[in-house]
Design a protein around this motif. Structure first.
Motif, PDB file in Angstrom:
ATOM      1  N   VAL A  82       3.383   0.605  -7.268  1.00 38.64           N
ATOM      2  CA  VAL A  82       3.426  -0.657  -6.689  1.00 38.64           C
ATOM      3  C   VAL A  82       2.859  -0.525  -5.068  1.00 38.64           C
ATOM      4  O   VAL A  82       1.981  -1.144  -4.977  1.00 38.64           O
ATOM      5  N   GLY A  83       3.453   0.576  -4.363  1.00 34.93           N
ATOM      6  CA  GLY A  83       2.829   0.983  -3.214  1.00 34.93           C
ATOM      7  C   GLY A  83       1.589   1.114  -3.070  1.00 34.93           C
ATOM      8  O   GLY A  83       0.641   0.863  -2.424  1.00 34.93           O
ATOM      9  N   LEU A  84       1.181   2.251  -4.014  1.00 34.94           N
ATOM     10  CA  LEU A  84      -0.117   2.726  -4.087  1.00 34.94           C
ATOM     11  C   LEU A  84      -1.263   1.671  -4.497  1.00 34.94           C
ATOM     12  O   LEU A  84      -2.413   1.522  -3.486  1.00 34.94           O
ATOM     13  N   SER A  85      -1.023   0.911  -5.410  1.00 35.54           N
ATOM     14  CA  SER A  85      -2.115  -0.203  -5.804  1.00 35.54           C
ATOM     15  C   SER A  85      -2.077  -1.221  -4.785  1.00 35.54           C
ATOM     16  O   SER A  85      -3.182  -1.572  -4.677  1.00 35.54           O
ATOM     17  N   SER A  86      -1.002  -1.606  -4.253  1.00 34.03           N
ATOM     18  CA  SER A  86      -0.992  -2.666  -2.903  1.00 34.03           C
ATOM     19  C   SER A  86      -1.767  -2.239  -1.926  1.00 34.03           C
ATOM     20  O   SER A  86      -2.622  -2.690  -1.274  1.00 34.03           O
ATOM     21  N   LEU A  87      -1.801  -0.817  -1.758  1.00 33.79           N
ATOM     22  CA  LEU A  87      -2.659  -0.253  -0.710  1.00 33.79           C
ATOM     23  C   LEU A  87      -4.018  -0.313  -0.982  1.00 33.79           C
ATOM     24  O   LEU A  87      -5.087  -0.795  -0.321  1.00 33.79           O
TER      25      LEU A  87
ATOM     26  N   ALA B 247       5.583   3.391  -1.459  1.00 37.81           N
ATOM     27  CA  ALA B 247       4.863   4.677  -2.067  1.00 37.81           C
ATOM     28  C   ALA B 247       5.689   5.904  -1.454  1.00 37.81           C
ATOM     29  O   ALA B 247       6.031   6.737  -2.386  1.00 37.81           O
ATOM     30  N   PHE B 248       6.024   5.867  -0.292  1.00 40.61           N
ATOM     31  CA  PHE B 248       6.347   7.077   0.405  1.00 40.61           C
ATOM     32  C   PHE B 248       7.825   7.542   0.120  1.00 40.61           C
ATOM     33  O   PHE B 248       8.219   8.710  -0.256  1.00 40.61           O
TER      34      PHE B 248
ATOM     35  N   LYS C 250       1.135 -13.572   7.007  1.00 36.90           N
ATOM     36  CA  LYS C 250      -0.346 -13.255   6.576  1.00 36.90           C
ATOM     37  C   LYS C 250      -1.160 -12.181   7.120  1.00 36.90           C
ATOM     38  O   LYS C 250      -2.286 -11.928   6.479  1.00 36.90           O
ATOM     39  N   ARG C 251      -0.453 -11.374   8.188  1.00 39.15           N
ATOM     40  CA  ARG C 251      -0.982 -10.397   8.689  1.00 39.15           C
ATOM     41  C   ARG C 251      -1.366  -9.114   7.777  1.00 39.15           C
ATOM     42  O   ARG C 251      -0.227  -8.662   6.987  1.00 39.15           O
ATOM     43  N   MET C 252      -2.347  -8.320   7.931  1.00 43.30           N
ATOM     44  CA  MET C 252      -2.579  -7.145   7.072  1.00 43.30           C
ATOM     45  C   MET C 252      -1.639  -5.906   7.574  1.00 43.30           C
ATOM     46  O   MET C 252      -1.236  -5.084   6.688  1.00 43.30           O
ATOM     47  N   LYS C 253      -1.569  -5.789   8.782  1.00 40.96           N
ATOM     48  CA  LYS C 253      -0.794  -4.417   9.340  1.00 40.96           C
ATOM     49  C   LYS C 253       0.532  -4.322   8.563  1.00 40.96           C
ATOM     50  O   LYS C 253       0.969  -3.420   8.139  1.00 40.96           O
ATOM     51  N   PRO C 254       1.366  -5.444   8.910  1.00 35.34           N
ATOM     52  CA  PRO C 254       2.894  -5.431   8.111  1.00 35.34           C
ATOM     53  C   PRO C 254       2.717  -4.977   6.442  1.00 35.34           C
ATOM     54  O   PRO C 254       3.708  -4.339   6.096  1.00 35.34           O
ATOM     55  N   TYR C 255       1.745  -5.448   6.157  1.00 39.12           N
ATOM     56  CA  TYR C 255       1.548  -5.462   4.591  1.00 39.12           C
ATOM     57  C   TYR C 255       1.224  -4.135   4.385  1.00 39.12           C
ATOM     58  O   TYR C 255       1.882  -3.706   3.075  1.00 39.12           O
ATOM     59  N   PHE C 256       0.308  -3.340   4.800  1.00 40.53           N
ATOM     60  CA  PHE C 256      -0.050  -2.047   4.846  1.00 40.53           C
ATOM     61  C   PHE C 256       1.142  -1.033   4.918  1.00 40.53           C
ATOM     62  O   PHE C 256       1.229  -0.282   4.322  1.00 40.53           O
ATOM     63  N   ILE C 257       1.701  -1.471   6.070  1.00 39.40           N
ATOM     64  CA  ILE C 257       2.917  -0.525   6.413  1.00 39.40           C
ATOM     65  C   ILE C 257       3.869  -0.389   5.268  1.00 39.40           C
ATOM     66  O   ILE C 257       4.555   0.519   4.908  1.00 39.40           O
ATOM     67  N   ALA C 258       4.304  -1.703   5.137  1.00 37.00           N
ATOM     68  CA  ALA C 258       5.121  -1.969   3.763  1.00 37.00           C
ATOM     69  C   ALA C 258       4.762  -0.999   2.343  1.00 37.00           C
ATOM     70  O   ALA C 258       5.711  -0.480   1.737  1.00 37.00           O
TER      71      ALA C 258
ATOM     72  N   GLY D  51      -5.444  -3.631  -0.986  1.00 38.97           N
ATOM     73  CA  GLY D  51      -5.559  -4.290   0.254  1.00 38.97           C
ATOM     74  C   GLY D  51      -6.810  -3.356   0.819  1.00 38.97           C
ATOM     75  O   GLY D  51      -7.307  -4.469   1.781  1.00 38.97           O
ATOM     76  N   TYR D  52      -7.184  -2.173   0.930  1.00 34.82           N
ATOM     77  CA  TYR D  52      -8.145  -1.622   1.591  1.00 34.82           C
ATOM     78  C   TYR D  52      -9.630  -1.784   0.850  1.00 34.82           C
ATOM     79  O   TYR D  52     -10.605  -1.984   1.462  1.00 34.82           O
ATOM     80  N   PHE D  53      -9.599  -1.516  -0.360  1.00 39.88           N
ATOM     81  CA  PHE D  53     -10.966  -1.572  -1.260  1.00 39.88           C
ATOM     82  C   PHE D  53     -11.188  -2.661  -2.247  1.00 39.88           C
ATOM     83  O   PHE D  53     -12.318  -2.759  -2.537  1.00 39.88           O
ATOM     84  N   GLY D  54     -10.036  -3.178  -2.581  1.00 40.97           N
ATOM     85  CA  GLY D  54     -10.117  -4.464  -3.374  1.00 40.97           C
ATOM     86  C   GLY D  54     -10.390  -5.807  -2.699  1.00 40.97           C
ATOM     87  O   GLY D  54     -11.347  -6.058  -2.169  1.00 40.97           O
ATOM     88  N   HIS D  55      -9.525  -6.801  -2.863  1.00 38.84           N
ATOM     89  CA  HIS D  55      -9.412  -8.114  -2.267  1.00 38.84           C
ATOM     90  C   HIS D  55      -9.469  -8.172  -0.945  1.00 38.84           C
ATOM     91  O   HIS D  55      -9.896  -9.150  -0.250  1.00 38.84           O
ATOM     92  N   ARG D  56      -8.790  -7.167  -0.294  1.00 37.38           N
ATOM     93  CA  ARG D  56      -8.721  -6.949   1.119  1.00 37.38           C
ATOM     94  C   ARG D  56      -7.692  -8.357   1.656  1.00 37.38           C
ATOM     95  O   ARG D  56      -8.211  -8.827   2.898  1.00 37.38           O
ATOM     96  N   LEU D  57      -6.799  -8.542   0.805  1.00 40.60           N
ATOM     97  CA  LEU D  57      -6.064  -9.789   1.289  1.00 40.60           C
ATOM     98  C   LEU D  57      -4.585  -9.456   1.265  1.00 40.60           C
ATOM     99  O   LEU D  57      -4.400  -8.496   0.378  1.00 40.60           O
ATOM    100  N   PRO D  58      -3.633 -10.215   1.833  1.00 39.71           N
ATOM    101  CA  PRO D  58      -2.198  -9.695   1.843  1.00 39.71           C
ATOM    102  C   PRO D  58      -1.778 -10.053   0.412  1.00 39.71           C
ATOM    103  O   PRO D  58      -0.926 -11.176   0.406  1.00 39.71           O
ATOM    104  N   ILE D  59      -2.237  -9.459  -0.734  1.00 39.78           N
ATOM    105  CA  ILE D  59      -1.781  -9.928  -1.924  1.00 39.78           C
ATOM    106  C   ILE D  59      -1.136  -8.759  -2.575  1.00 39.78           C
ATOM    107  O   ILE D  59      -1.845  -7.750  -3.009  1.00 39.78           O
ATOM    108  N   SER D  60       0.019  -8.618  -2.875  1.00 40.30           N
ATOM    109  CA  SER D  60       0.844  -7.320  -3.137  1.00 40.30           C
ATOM    110  C   SER D  60       0.603  -7.157  -4.757  1.00 40.30           C
ATOM    111  O   SER D  60       0.250  -8.206  -5.280  1.00 40.30           O
ATOM    112  N   ASP D  61       0.548  -6.029  -5.077  1.00 43.95           N
ATOM    113  CA  ASP D  61       0.473  -5.829  -6.490  1.00 43.95           C
ATOM    114  C   ASP D  61       2.036  -5.639  -6.961  1.00 43.95           C
ATOM    115  O   ASP D  61       2.919  -5.380  -6.126  1.00 43.95           O
ATOM    116  N   GLY D  62       2.089  -5.815  -8.421  1.00 42.25           N
ATOM    117  CA  GLY D  62       3.524  -5.846  -8.977  1.00 42.25           C
ATOM    118  C   GLY D  62       3.207  -5.737 -10.296  1.00 42.25           C
ATOM    119  O   GLY D  62       2.458  -5.972 -10.898  1.00 42.25           O
ATOM    120  N   PRO D  63       4.452  -5.362 -11.126  1.00 44.94           N
ATOM    121  CA  PRO D  63       4.500  -5.192 -12.562  1.00 44.94           C
ATOM    122  C   PRO D  63       4.185  -6.698 -13.182  1.00 44.94           C
ATOM    123  O   PRO D  63       4.792  -7.648 -12.914  1.00 44.94           O
TER     124      PRO D  63
END
Length: 433
Positions: free
Chosen positions: A52-57, A329-330, A316-324, A60-72
């Protein structure tokens, strides 16, 4: 306005809790269905956090580039549930075989997504997913997920013969607190409504009911296991299932992006945001689905309901989304850490999530209303919602009477409603009204 590091940090914590809460219960549900040992469930939770962490990253970086998290994905969970129920009837041997078939099905669905994206069919399919179809999907998805969270708030388990009213009161208090802060709160109270609700709810839960003993872990560092369920398998029924699920996943990608853009436009988001293309979104989703199979977890998908979370909290900001996403994943590499977060009280998490998801049906209805609701569209909407929601109440004996392939469709209200809307929308022409 300059955003402080503290605001970014708190925003990241709230995103982290949202990501965590969305994937905490799935490993437990799957573990119960397939009679997995506590160690296997712990491993599944570790792999779920990682994916979930890896796919969201990646999204966010290479896909839709929006604050949309992945999940099951709910659609994959429905397939897992059906396979688990059938396998339990047939015996332990089939439990293992079913998990391997599910791995194979996810691999195939991921490959289908890659092909559809690379060939440009994703853009062509976009015309089929009209606001009416998207709206039906979002509305039924909202109802279905809210039902799951509501059941979780009552802390209902397969072995339950009664419910603890104190737990129910705490979970509903958490729900009302998050809802109140999200709707009527101001400033940081609104932005961190989910986090505040979970923290306060968890404190009271521990005070009144205590916490589970902290699990003892010998290893400090642990890598997620690859193909933990064995070598992937595939058969005829799972091929059909993979194709149908891939269709739903495509709609989920489209609907997730549309819903988030709708919310961001309402919140006057920065117009300089660089968004990804539909093709890149499909490619990354295909990769993420394949990774789900490789690491033996329930297949992930961009979470449409993230739009509800952003609408409720304003995050709606991307930075907190990326950190989370990175943090989730970590922690998957450290058993003591992910085991600690797994101790989050389920009823409290479900209460907070229900508050986040209550607007999903509203977003769906709003999507439908993007076009005039004439008699034709109103009829299609009514039929699709009636059938999609209606099948959720069918008893198991009815579903089991159908062939295996059809069981995957009929047992899932989202898929029934989606297919109904798709068929009527494109078979019933406007001129026929």
């Amino acid at each position: 306005m300059k955003i402080s590091k503290l605001e970014t940090g708190i925003g990241a914590v709230q995103w982290f809790i949202f990501l965590l809460a969305n994937c905490l219960t799935i490993p437990i549900i799957v573990g119960q269905l397939f009679q997995l040992s506590p160690e296997d469930i712990s491993g599944l939770m570790q792999r779920t956090f990682f994916i979930v962490g890896l796919s969201s990253l990646l999204s966010g970086y290479f896909g839709h580039r929006l604050p949309i998290s992945d999940g099951p994905a709910g659609i994959w969970l429905a397939v897992f549930t059906l396979m688990g129920q059938v396998a339990m009837i047939e015996g332990i041997t089939n439990l293992s075989n079913s998990l391997q078939l599910l791995e194979g099905s996810m691999l195939l669905a991921g490959i289908i997504l890659l092909i559809v994206s690379i060939t440009g069919w994703m853009e062509k399919l976009l015309s089929y997913f009209t606001p009416l179809v998207n709206g039906v999907y979002l509305t039924i998805l909202g109802f279905q997920l809210c039902g799951i969270f509501l059941e979780g708030m009552f802390d209902v388990k397969p072995t339950s013969i009664s419910i603890e009213m104190g737990v129910v009161l705490l979970s509903f208090s958490t729900f009302l607190l998050v809802l109140y802060l999200g709707v009527w709160g101001k400033g940081w109270l609104k932005s961190y409504a989910v986090l505040i609700g979970i923290v306060i709810g968890s404190i009271f839960f521990v005070i009144f009911y205590g916490s589970h003993p902290f699990p003892k872990k010998d290893a400090i560092f642990s890598l997620p296991e690859v193909f933990a369920w064995g070598t992937p398998k595939i058969d005829g029924s799972m091929i059909v299932s993979a194709i149908l699920v891939a269709i739903v996943l495509i709609l989920s990608i489209i609907a997730s992006i549309a819903a988030m853009k709708h919310v961001l436009s309402m919140q006057s988001a920065n117009g300089t945001r660089k968004e990804g293309t539909l093709k890149s979104s499909g490619l990354i989703s295909g990769v993420n689905t394949i990774l789900s199979a490789v690491f033996s977890v329930v297949g992930v998908v961009p979470y449409t309901v993230t739009a509800s979370f952003v609408q409720l909290t304003g995050q709606k900001r991307m930075k907190p989304y990326f950190i989370a996403s990175f943090l989730l994943a970590f922690i998957a590499f450290f058993p003591a850490i992910y085991s600690f977060f797994a101790m989050l009280p389920g009823p409290i998490a479900n209460g907070a999530m229900l508050a986040s998801y209550t607007t999903m049906a509203g977003i769906g209805i709003s999507t439908v209303l993007k076009e005039p609701l004439d008699q034709r569209r109103l009829t299609i909407l009514s039929i699709s919602l009636s059938l999609g929601i209606g099948v959720m109440f069918l008893p198991e004996v009815v579903i089991s009477a159908f062939p295996g392939v059809l069981q995957y469709v009929i047992s899932n209200g989202v898929m029934v409603g989606l297919l109904t809307a798709l068929i009527f929308e494109h078979v019933w022409k406007t001129s026929e009204v």
